[in-house]
Design a protein around this motif. Structure first.
Motif, mmCIF file in Angstrom:
data_model
loop_
_atom_site.group_PDB
_atom_site.id
_atom_site.type_symbol
_atom_site.label_atom_id
_atom_site.label_comp_id
_atom_site.label_asym_id
_atom_site.label_seq_id
_atom_site.Cartn_x
_atom_site.Cartn_y
_atom_site.Cartn_z
ATOM 1 N N GLY A 50 -30.771 -16.070 -15.607
ATOM 2 C CA GLY A 50 -31.685 -16.280 -14.477
ATOM 3 C C GLY A 50 -31.386 -15.335 -13.333
ATOM 4 N N ARG A 51 -30.104 -15.117 -13.059
ATOM 5 C CA ARG A 51 -29.733 -14.161 -12.009
ATOM 6 C C ARG A 51 -30.175 -12.747 -12.386
ATOM 7 N NH1 ARG A 51 -23.609 -16.252 -11.006
ATOM 8 N NH2 ARG A 51 -24.167 -18.237 -10.024
ATOM 9 N N ILE B 34 -33.880 -12.406 -11.789
ATOM 10 C CA ILE B 34 -34.179 -12.234 -10.362
ATOM 11 C C ILE B 34 -33.878 -10.799 -9.935
ATOM 12 C CG2 ILE B 34 -33.470 -12.893 -8.026
ATOM 13 C CD1 ILE B 34 -33.065 -15.742 -9.095
ATOM 14 N N GLY B 35 -32.760 -10.250 -10.412
ATOM 15 C CA GLY B 35 -32.421 -8.853 -10.097
ATOM 16 C C GLY B 35 -33.464 -7.890 -10.626
ATOM 17 N N ALA B 36 -33.953 -8.134 -11.848
ATOM 18 C CA ALA B 36 -34.997 -7.276 -12.420
ATOM 19 C C ALA B 36 -36.293 -7.405 -11.630
ATOM 20 C CB ALA B 36 -35.223 -7.636 -13.887
ATOM 21 N N ALA B 37 -36.603 -8.628 -11.210
ATOM 22 C CA ALA B 37 -37.817 -8.830 -10.418
ATOM 23 C C ALA B 37 -37.720 -8.129 -9.071
ATOM 24 C CB ALA B 37 -38.072 -10.324 -10.211
ATOM 25 N N HIS C 139 -33.476 -17.427 -3.713
ATOM 26 C CA HIS C 139 -33.168 -18.045 -5.012
ATOM 27 C C HIS C 139 -31.836 -17.528 -5.566
ATOM 28 C CE1 HIS C 139 -36.680 -20.491 -5.778
ATOM 29 N NE2 HIS C 139 -37.441 -19.515 -5.309
ATOM 30 N N LEU C 140 -31.583 -16.235 -5.401
ATOM 31 C CA LEU C 140 -30.328 -15.658 -5.868
ATOM 32 C C LEU C 140 -29.146 -16.260 -5.105
ATOM 33 C CD1 LEU C 140 -29.246 -13.516 -7.844
ATOM 34 C CD2 LEU C 140 -29.360 -11.880 -5.961
ATOM 35 N N ASP C 141 -29.286 -16.409 -3.796
ATOM 36 C CA ASP C 141 -28.237 -16.997 -2.977
ATOM 37 C C ASP C 141 -27.970 -18.435 -3.389
ATOM 38 O OD1 ASP C 141 -26.338 -16.914 -0.878
ATOM 39 O OD2 ASP C 141 -27.757 -17.923 0.458
ATOM 40 N N SER D 144 -28.476 -19.677 -6.286
ATOM 41 C CA SER D 144 -27.866 -19.632 -7.611
ATOM 42 C C SER D 144 -26.356 -19.470 -7.498
ATOM 43 C CB SER D 144 -28.463 -18.473 -8.413
ATOM 44 O OG SER D 144 -27.702 -18.206 -9.554
ATOM 45 N N TYR D 145 -25.897 -18.616 -6.586
ATOM 46 C CA TYR D 145 -24.461 -18.431 -6.407
ATOM 47 C C TYR D 145 -23.824 -19.655 -5.754
ATOM 48 C CZ TYR D 145 -24.272 -13.689 -8.090
ATOM 49 O OH TYR D 145 -24.303 -12.596 -8.894
ATOM 50 N N ALA D 146 -24.536 -20.324 -4.849
ATOM 51 C CA ALA D 146 -24.008 -21.537 -4.217
ATOM 52 C C ALA D 146 -23.838 -22.648 -5.251
ATOM 53 C CB ALA D 146 -24.921 -22.001 -3.093
ATOM 54 N N ARG D 147 -24.772 -22.733 -6.197
ATOM 55 C CA ARG D 147 -24.676 -23.760 -7.243
ATOM 56 C C ARG D 147 -23.591 -23.414 -8.250
ATOM 57 N NH1 ARG D 147 -30.327 -23.611 -6.728
ATOM 58 N NH2 ARG D 147 -30.443 -22.110 -8.401
ATOM 59 N N GLY D 148 -23.358 -22.153 -8.480
ATOM 60 C CA GLY D 148 -22.334 -21.739 -9.431
ATOM 61 C C GLY D 148 -22.880 -21.585 -10.835
#
Length: 172
Positions: free
Chosen positions: A46-47, A50-53, A102-104, A106-110
């Motif tokens: 998923g990350r 998001i990077g590709a998008a 959304h990326l941020d 994602s990192y907060a959730r782990g």
């Protein structure tokens, strides 16, 4: 009673830890530790998506400018292609803010499943299992803070105040 953490399923107070309806009095809890599970490839994919998008429209804009210069067309066609490419690149701005959020998150959730364990009545028991790293950290720290007053107070000497360094004493 002091409340250190409280949400729908977990409550940490100065007297007990309650998780999904089960209550563990702090006086009965021993050592508390945590375990990390393996990485979730779904979260990592998923990350990457998001990077590709985020990169896709920008790459398209750069390719459009390169194409316009490579074609050697008239100035009007070149300006039109460059203008359209720049608009595509600028159009990603509002979308980028949403994607970065959304990326941020994602990192907060782990990307791992986390478990909190404790020794309760002489046996290990899993208190909590979650894949939300931010929430896990808040709960784990709340349990640590709740258990601190229950720990025996150690007498601490500051270095230099008595002229000697404190040394640990061994037990016979």
């Amino acid at each position: 009673m002091i409340t250190y953490y409280d949400d729908r399923s977990v409550q940490v107070t100065s007297t007990a830890v309650r998780v999904d309806g089960r209550t563990y009095p702090l006086a009965e809890l021993g050592m508390v530790w945590h375990r990390r599970g393996s990485r979730s490839w779904r979260v990592l994919a998923g990350r990457g998506a998001i990077g590709a998008a985020l990169a896709g429209p920008l790459v398209a804009a750069v390719l459009g400018v390169g194409l316009a210069l490579w074609l050697h067309r008239s100035a009007v066609v070149t300006i039109a292609i460059v203008g359209a490419s720049v608009l595509v690149g600028l159009g990603v701005g509002p979308l980028a803010d949403i994607l970065f959020e959304h990326l941020d998150r994602s990192y907060a959730r782990g990307s791992r499943e986390l478990e909190m364990w404790a020794r309760w009545r002489g046996r290990p028991v899993r208190l909590l299992r979650t894949d939300d790293a931010l929430r896990f950290g808040q709960i784990y720290r709340a349990v640590q803070r709740a258990m601190e007053p229950a720990q025996p107070t150690r007498r601490q000497n500051s270095i230099g105040s008595s002229g000697s360094n404190p040394r640990p004493r061994s037990r016979p």
